[in-house]
Design an enzyme around this catalytic site. Structure first.
Site, PDB file in Angstrom:
ATOM      1  N   LYS A  68      93.572  54.819   7.169  1.00  0.00           N
ATOM      2  CA  LYS A  68      93.789  53.367   7.043  1.00  0.00           C
ATOM      3  C   LYS A  68      95.278  53.026   6.972  1.00  0.00           C
ATOM      4  CE  LYS A  68      93.434  51.371   2.815  1.00  0.00           C
ATOM      5  NZ  LYS A  68      94.609  50.570   2.441  1.00  0.00           N
ATOM      6  N   ASN A  69      95.996  53.715   6.098  1.00  0.00           N
ATOM      7  CA  ASN A  69      97.386  53.327   5.857  1.00  0.00           C
ATOM      8  C   ASN A  69      98.340  53.751   6.978  1.00  0.00           C
ATOM      9  OD1 ASN A  69      96.560  52.044   3.594  1.00  0.00           O
ATOM     10  ND2 ASN A  69      97.276  53.611   2.149  1.00  0.00           N
ATOM     11  N   ARG A  95      97.265  42.771   1.699  1.00  0.00           N
ATOM     12  CA  ARG A  95      98.726  42.675   1.618  1.00  0.00           C
ATOM     13  C   ARG A  95      99.418  43.260   2.837  1.00  0.00           C
ATOM     14  NH1 ARG A  95     100.680  41.980  -3.368  1.00  0.00           N
ATOM     15  NH2 ARG A  95     102.589  43.038  -2.838  1.00  0.00           N
ATOM     16  N   CYS A 139      98.327  41.394  -7.073  1.00  0.00           N
ATOM     17  CA  CYS A 139      97.095  42.043  -6.656  1.00  0.00           C
ATOM     18  C   CYS A 139      96.317  42.409  -7.908  1.00  0.00           C
ATOM     19  CB  CYS A 139      97.374  43.250  -5.764  1.00  0.00           C
ATOM     20  SG  CYS A 139      97.563  44.782  -6.614  1.00  0.00           S
ATOM     21  N   ARG A 176     103.118  43.799  -7.676  1.00  0.00           N
ATOM     22  CA  ARG A 176     103.429  44.389  -6.359  1.00  0.00           C
ATOM     23  C   ARG A 176     104.414  43.534  -5.545  1.00  0.00           C
ATOM     24  NH1 ARG A 176      98.381  46.709  -3.247  1.00  0.00           N
ATOM     25  NH2 ARG A 176      99.979  47.953  -2.250  1.00  0.00           N
ATOM     26  N   PRO A 177     105.693  43.573  -5.933  1.00  0.00           N
ATOM     27  CA  PRO A 177     106.694  42.738  -5.253  1.00  0.00           C
ATOM     28  C   PRO A 177     106.956  43.172  -3.814  1.00  0.00           C
ATOM     29  CG  PRO A 177     107.757  44.285  -6.760  1.00  0.00           C
ATOM     30  CD  PRO A 177     106.281  44.426  -6.968  1.00  0.00           C
ATOM     31  N   ASP A 224     110.190  42.335  -2.594  1.00  0.00           N
ATOM     32  CA  ASP A 224     111.621  42.025  -2.536  1.00  0.00           C
ATOM     33  C   ASP A 224     112.380  42.971  -1.594  1.00  0.00           C
ATOM     34  OD1 ASP A 224     110.808  43.888  -4.554  1.00  0.00           O
ATOM     35  OD2 ASP A 224     112.854  43.932  -5.306  1.00  0.00           O
ATOM     36  N   LEU A 225     111.949  44.226  -1.515  1.00  0.00           N
ATOM     37  CA  LEU A 225     112.701  45.175  -0.681  1.00  0.00           C
ATOM     38  C   LEU A 225     112.496  44.907   0.811  1.00  0.00           C
ATOM     39  CD1 LEU A 225     112.062  48.453  -2.724  1.00  0.00           C
ATOM     40  CD2 LEU A 225     113.992  46.877  -2.847  1.00  0.00           C
ATOM     41  N   ASP A 254      97.074  56.755  -4.950  1.00  0.00           N
ATOM     42  CA  ASP A 254      95.782  56.396  -4.345  1.00  0.00           C
ATOM     43  C   ASP A 254      94.669  57.388  -4.690  1.00  0.00           C
ATOM     44  OD1 ASP A 254      96.860  54.154  -3.241  1.00  0.00           O
ATOM     45  OD2 ASP A 254      97.173  55.013  -1.257  1.00  0.00           O
ATOM     46  N   ARG A 287      86.822  48.215   2.592  1.00  0.00           N
ATOM     47  CA  ARG A 287      88.188  48.042   3.088  1.00  0.00           C
ATOM     48  C   ARG A 287      88.799  49.385   3.479  1.00  0.00           C
ATOM     49  NH1 ARG A 287      92.164  45.050  -0.681  1.00  0.00           N
ATOM     50  NH2 ARG A 287      93.402  45.617   1.137  1.00  0.00           N
TER      51      ARG A 287
HETATM   52  N1  EPU Z   1     108.111  48.067  -4.644  1.00  0.00           N
HETATM   53  C1  EPU Z   1     109.063  47.147  -5.041  1.00  0.00           C
HETATM   54  N2  EPU Z   1     109.490  46.228  -4.122  1.00  0.00           N
HETATM   55  C2  EPU Z   1     109.008  46.183  -2.857  1.00  0.00           C
HETATM   56  C3  EPU Z   1     108.050  47.117  -2.464  1.00  0.00           C
HETATM   57  C4  EPU Z   1     107.611  48.054  -3.386  1.00  0.00           C
HETATM   58  O1  EPU Z   1     109.511  47.149  -6.173  1.00  0.00           O
HETATM   59  O2  EPU Z   1     109.463  45.322  -2.076  1.00  0.00           O
HETATM   60  C5  EPU Z   1     107.643  49.062  -5.624  1.00  0.00           C
HETATM   61  C6  EPU Z   1     106.161  48.874  -5.957  1.00  0.00           C
HETATM   62  O3  EPU Z   1     105.965  47.921  -6.981  1.00  0.00           O
HETATM   63  C7  EPU Z   1     105.756  50.276  -6.348  1.00  0.00           C
HETATM   64  C8  EPU Z   1     106.635  51.166  -5.476  1.00  0.00           C
HETATM   65  O4  EPU Z   1     107.687  50.339  -5.002  1.00  0.00           O
HETATM   66  O5  EPU Z   1     106.075  50.521  -7.693  1.00  0.00           O
HETATM   67  C9  EPU Z   1     105.929  51.779  -4.289  1.00  0.00           C
HETATM   68  O6  EPU Z   1     105.201  50.784  -3.566  1.00  0.00           O
HETATM   69  P1  EPU Z   1     105.058  50.869  -1.993  1.00  0.00           P
HETATM   70  O7  EPU Z   1     105.887  49.817  -1.364  1.00  0.00           O
HETATM   71  O8  EPU Z   1     105.287  52.283  -1.563  1.00  0.00           O
HETATM   72  O9  EPU Z   1     103.524  50.491  -1.760  1.00  0.00           O
HETATM   73  P2  EPU Z   1     102.908  49.668  -0.567  1.00  0.00           P
HETATM   74  O10 EPU Z   1     103.624  49.934   0.681  1.00  0.00           O
HETATM   75  O11 EPU Z   1     102.699  48.252  -0.978  1.00  0.00           O
HETATM   76  C10 EPU Z   1     101.301  51.573   0.186  1.00  0.00           C
HETATM   77  C11 EPU Z   1      99.825  51.741   0.401  1.00  0.00           C
HETATM   78  C12 EPU Z   1      99.109  51.737  -0.933  1.00  0.00           C
HETATM   79  C13 EPU Z   1      99.683  52.861  -1.794  1.00  0.00           C
HETATM   80  C14 EPU Z   1     101.204  52.739  -1.921  1.00  0.00           C
HETATM   81  C15 EPU Z   1     101.848  53.893  -2.654  1.00  0.00           C
HETATM   82  C16 EPU Z   1      99.457  50.739   2.551  1.00  0.00           C
HETATM   83  C17 EPU Z   1      98.868  49.617   3.352  1.00  0.00           C
HETATM   84  N3  EPU Z   1      99.340  50.652   1.231  1.00  0.00           N
HETATM   85  O12 EPU Z   1     101.471  50.332  -0.474  1.00  0.00           O
HETATM   86  O13 EPU Z   1      97.744  52.005  -0.643  1.00  0.00           O
HETATM   87  O14 EPU Z   1      99.099  52.820  -3.067  1.00  0.00           O
HETATM   88  O15 EPU Z   1     101.787  52.658  -0.606  1.00  0.00           O
HETATM   89  O16 EPU Z   1     101.616  55.089  -1.998  1.00  0.00           O
HETATM   90  O17 EPU Z   1      99.984  51.675   3.104  1.00  0.00           O
HETATM   91  C18 EPU Z   1      95.419  51.913  -0.935  1.00  0.00           C
HETATM   92  O18 EPU Z   1      95.295  52.435   0.176  1.00  0.00           O
HETATM   93  O19 EPU Z   1      94.461  51.784  -1.729  1.00  0.00           O
HETATM   94  C19 EPU Z   1      96.738  51.421  -1.338  1.00  0.00           C
HETATM   95  C20 EPU Z   1      96.897  50.553  -2.306  1.00  0.00           C
END
Ligand code: EPU
Length: 417
Positions: free
Chosen positions: A22-23, A92, A116, A121-122, A124-125, A304, A396
């Site tokens: 999925k991811n 998201r 969420c 889950r910001p 900002d980056l 995950d 999902r």
């Molecule tokens: N973070 C920030 N700012 C940002 C983005 C992330 O502070 O702009 C922080 C988050 O709060 C977190 C950390 O960075 O503490 C890592 O988050 P990441 O951005 O890596 O997560 P994501 O891209 O939103 C993806 C997966 C998630 C998985 C996470 C961590 C997808 C679609 N989603 O989310 O998958 O938990 O990486 O590996 O790829 C799931 O499949 O159930 C799922 C939630």
């Protein structure tokens, strides 16, 4: 809305195939927006999130066909550059279209995702990186409006490793003018896969699989054909279910090389694991040994798999701990596991699990994809009937999980709620 009805306990036994990840597929679908023409993505799982991303691409004007796990996306005539709230709030990952739209079509209007189920889950980056690449970004009425005549290369240092921000920025930077350096990139296999697919489509990304990637912007990304990697979290979930039920399950069509941290933890629990080239044979122990798990970025133990691991540890002989350092609030499964007679204490982002002899069936509620799979694992261990409500969460992220589990001997039915 459906629910699962599970009668336990059971010992899973047999073999199960892994679907595509999925991811990995969600960013690849968004990346199709960088090209003009027909992209083909193979080994695509039939999931609700794939349907949501399909709907979004269709709203943008793409033609999408999905048959036999092959997705064809025609992006030659986009008519709209907006990702609406209705879709972003249900998934998201919809925000992945922002980078490709700005890079290839000069602007994007994307709903802000909001919180969420387990915390803020910001993003900002994602926004910081687009701004560094020269996009003008404004937050208005719950939407992110981003625009740039042409993005330009920059040095971007991510203060934390983020899967989404790395993927989003890669997709934007491939069409930027000049060179972009990304530091502290996420190393998750799904990000590496995206970079490889982009390179096949004409991008110039160096350092794929390293913390630092250098991207030399190109004028066009060609339509691509790509086969999606196996879903490591689905494979890990079945491995955890085998251990939880003292069963024996062979997981096929997976990639054991990206599951080391999960398999190591399950081995500590007493599992006997045989690793093949694209398969994992898991024999669960009669009684699970306690373990101490801390989630980290890849190659560490994945967040995950945290909920599923906690379900396994509910039947350990002794006290275990699970700490989530990625999402410190990701514990909505804990009160539900307690309803099944698990003994779990939460202390901030640390869960202390006192193993119990047996779990008891009860009605519970699924709250997100992985929490739901943890509840399924717990229900398979529990004595009696468990009704898991709101299984749309599991749809999902897991294709036909009930059919796969039934073939492994589980007594599980999908029923209207
Ligand atoms: N973070 C920030 N700012 C940002 C983005 C992330 O502070 O702009 C922080 C988050 O709060 C977190 C950390 O960075 O503490 C890592 O988050 P990441 O951005 O890596 O997560 P994501 O891209 O939103 C993806 C997966 C998630 C998985 C996470 C961590 C997808 C679609 N989603 O989310 O998958 O938990 O990486 O590996 O790829 C799931 O499949 O159930 C799922 C939630």
């Amino acid at each position: 809305m459906d629910k699962f009805v599970i009668n336990g306990p059971c010992k899973l036994s047999g073999s199960v195939e892994t679907n595509g990840a999925k991811n990995a597929v969600l960013p690849l679908m968004a990346a199709s927006l960088l090209a003009r023409g027909e992209c083909v993505i193979k080994n695509v799982p039939n999931l609700r999130d794939v349907a949501t991303m399909t709907r979004l691409l269709e709203i943008l004007g793409a033609g999408v066909a999905f048959k036999n796990h092959v997705l064809t996306i025609d992006t030659s005539k986009l008519t709209c550059l907006e990702a609406p709230y209705d879709l972003v709030r249900t998934m998201r990952a919809s925000i992945y279209v922002m980078g490709p739209l700005v890079a290839a079509h000069k602007k994007a209007r994307v709903s802000q995702p909001g919180g969420c189920a387990w915390g803020p889950r910001p993003i900002d980056l994602h926004i910081m990186a687009l701004e560094r690449l020269g996009a003008k970004v404004a937050l208005e009425h719950g939407y992110i409006n981003a625009s740039a005549k042409r993005l330009r290369g920059a040095e971007i240092i991510f203060p934390v490793s983020s899967v989404g921000a790395t993927a989003q920025t890669l997709m934007a930077a491939v069409l930027a003018k000049g060179e972009t350096t990304l530091k502290n990139c996420a190393l998750e296999p799904e990000v590496v896969e995206l970079a490889k697919a982009l390179n096949k489509a004409g991008a110039k990304i160096q350092g794929v699989g390293d913390r630092t990637m250098t991207i030399t912007g190109v004028d066009a990304i060609e339509p691509f054909t790509h086969r999606v990697m196996p879903d490591r979290i689905e494979a890990g979930t079945f491995a955890a279910a085998a251990v939880a039920t003292a069963g024996r399950v062979k997981i096929t069509k997976c990639d054991p090389s990206n599951l080391s941290a999960v398999l190591d933890a399950l081995t500590v629990c007493g599992a006997d694991i045989e690793i093949g080239e694209d398969s994992i044979d898991v024999q669960g122990p009669d009684r699970v040994e306690p373990a101490h798990v801390v989630t980290r970025e890849y190659p560490g133990f994945p967040t995950d798999m945290q909920a599923q691991m906690m379900a396994v540890l509910c039947r350990a002989k002794g006290t275990s701990t699970v700490k989530d350092t990625i999402y410190t609030d990701r514990f909505t499964h804990v009160p539900e596991l307690r309803r099944l007679a698990a003994s779990i204490r939460l202390d901030g982002n640390l869960a202390v699990i006192h193993g119990v002899k047996g779990l008891e069936g009860a009605p519970v509620m699924a709250t997100d994809i992985r929490a739901s799979s943890a509840l399924i694992i717990a229900a398979l261990m529990a004595k009696g009937r468990t009704d898991i409500l709101r299984v749309y969460h599991i749809d999902r992220g897991y294709e036909k999980i009930e059919r796969k589990l039934r073939r492994l001997g589980a007594d599980i039915k999908r029923m209207p709620q």
